[in-house]
Every structure is written in structure tokens, then in C-alpha cells.
Design a protein around this motif. Sequence first.
Motif, PDB file in Angstrom:
ATOM      1  N   ARG A  24      -4.955-102.146  41.691  1.00  0.00           N
ATOM      2  CA  ARG A  24      -6.178-102.670  41.073  1.00  0.00           C
ATOM      3  C   ARG A  24      -7.386-102.464  41.989  1.00  0.00           C
ATOM      4  O   ARG A  24      -8.445-102.012  41.561  1.00  0.00           O
ATOM      5  N   ARG A  27      -8.611 -98.888  42.067  1.00  0.00           N
ATOM      6  CA  ARG A  27      -9.365 -98.567  40.849  1.00  0.00           C
ATOM      7  C   ARG A  27     -10.772 -99.136  40.928  1.00  0.00           C
ATOM      8  O   ARG A  27     -11.765 -98.448  40.640  1.00  0.00           O
ATOM      9  N   THR A  33     -12.828 -97.950  35.205  1.00  0.00           N
ATOM     10  CA  THR A  33     -12.300 -98.969  34.301  1.00  0.00           C
ATOM     11  C   THR A  33     -10.816 -98.698  34.062  1.00  0.00           C
ATOM     12  O   THR A  33     -10.324 -97.589  34.307  1.00  0.00           O
ATOM     13  N   GLN A  34     -10.141 -99.697  33.552  1.00  0.00           N
ATOM     14  CA  GLN A  34      -8.739 -99.503  33.190  1.00  0.00           C
ATOM     15  C   GLN A  34      -8.624 -98.442  32.096  1.00  0.00           C
ATOM     16  O   GLN A  34      -7.687 -97.641  32.105  1.00  0.00           O
ATOM     17  N   ARG A  45      -4.759 -98.409  27.560  1.00  0.00           N
ATOM     18  CA  ARG A  45      -5.324 -99.300  28.582  1.00  0.00           C
ATOM     19  C   ARG A  45      -4.378-100.455  28.898  1.00  0.00           C
ATOM     20  O   ARG A  45      -4.249-100.874  30.052  1.00  0.00           O
ATOM     21  N   LEU A  46      -3.697-100.969  27.889  1.00  0.00           N
ATOM     22  CA  LEU A  46      -2.793-102.104  28.123  1.00  0.00           C
ATOM     23  C   LEU A  46      -1.656-101.744  29.078  1.00  0.00           C
ATOM     24  O   LEU A  46      -1.126-102.623  29.768  1.00  0.00           O
ATOM     25  N   VAL A  49      -3.133-102.364  32.437  1.00  0.00           N
ATOM     26  CA  VAL A  49      -3.200-103.820  32.632  1.00  0.00           C
ATOM     27  C   VAL A  49      -1.857-104.328  33.155  1.00  0.00           C
ATOM     28  O   VAL A  49      -1.795-105.058  34.146  1.00  0.00           O
ATOM     29  N   GLY A  50      -0.785-103.936  32.500  1.00  0.00           N
ATOM     30  CA  GLY A  50       0.553-104.373  32.905  1.00  0.00           C
ATOM     31  C   GLY A  50       0.953-103.859  34.274  1.00  0.00           C
ATOM     32  O   GLY A  50       1.542-104.585  35.078  1.00  0.00           O
ATOM     33  N   GLU A  52      -1.063-102.975  36.773  1.00  0.00           N
ATOM     34  CA  GLU A  52      -1.859-103.631  37.822  1.00  0.00           C
ATOM     35  C   GLU A  52      -1.457-105.082  38.031  1.00  0.00           C
ATOM     36  O   GLU A  52      -1.621-105.619  39.116  1.00  0.00           O
ATOM     37  N   ALA A  53      -0.944-105.703  36.976  1.00  0.00           N
ATOM     38  CA  ALA A  53      -0.509-107.094  37.083  1.00  0.00           C
ATOM     39  C   ALA A  53       0.910-107.193  37.635  1.00  0.00           C
ATOM     40  O   ALA A  53       1.360-108.277  38.016  1.00  0.00           O
TER      41      ALA A  53
END
Length: 88
Positions: A24, A27, A33-34, A45-46, A49-50, A52-53
Motif C-alpha cells: 500500500r 502505491r 490509485t488502486q 480494483r477490489l 484492495v484485498g 493491500e489489506a
Amino acid sequence: MSDPLRRDDALVDADTLPPPHIRRQLRIAANLTQAEVAEVIGVKRLAIVGWEAGHTQPHRSNRLKYAEFLRGLAKEHPTVAQGGPRED
């Protein structure tokens, strides 16, 4: 202090990824952006998100692309790659 992207070995294998928080930060340091990262990798994009989390991991082909992409960002932002402060 060792480089967290490598921990002298973490990215020796082409598909080894840095920890999610470093992904993250790389980036963000690159001012991306994601959605932009997702477009480069060829995913939604999701997925970013997953990743990076730390909730999900990319499958093999996406993992290779993502690891290569992150290595490029790490070269541009070595302080961030080492877990240091963001470069603004």
C-alpha cells in the motif's frame, strides 16, 4: 537493517510479495490509485484492495505481475520499501 522487500531473500523468487502494508505504501508513494494499479496488473480494483489489506493473495500469474510491479516501485521509493516514511 535489512530491506523488508527482500529481507535479503523475500523477492529472490519472482512471485514473493512484500507485506501488505508495504504494498500500500509503495502505491501511495508512487501517487497511484488502486484502480490504476489494477489496470496495470489486469484485475479489478477490489483485488488490489484485498491484496493491500492482506485478506486475499493474487493467483500465480497475477502474483508474478504484481511482484514485478512492486519491485519497480521499490526501486523508485527505496525508503518506503524499507518500511520507512513515505517520500513526498
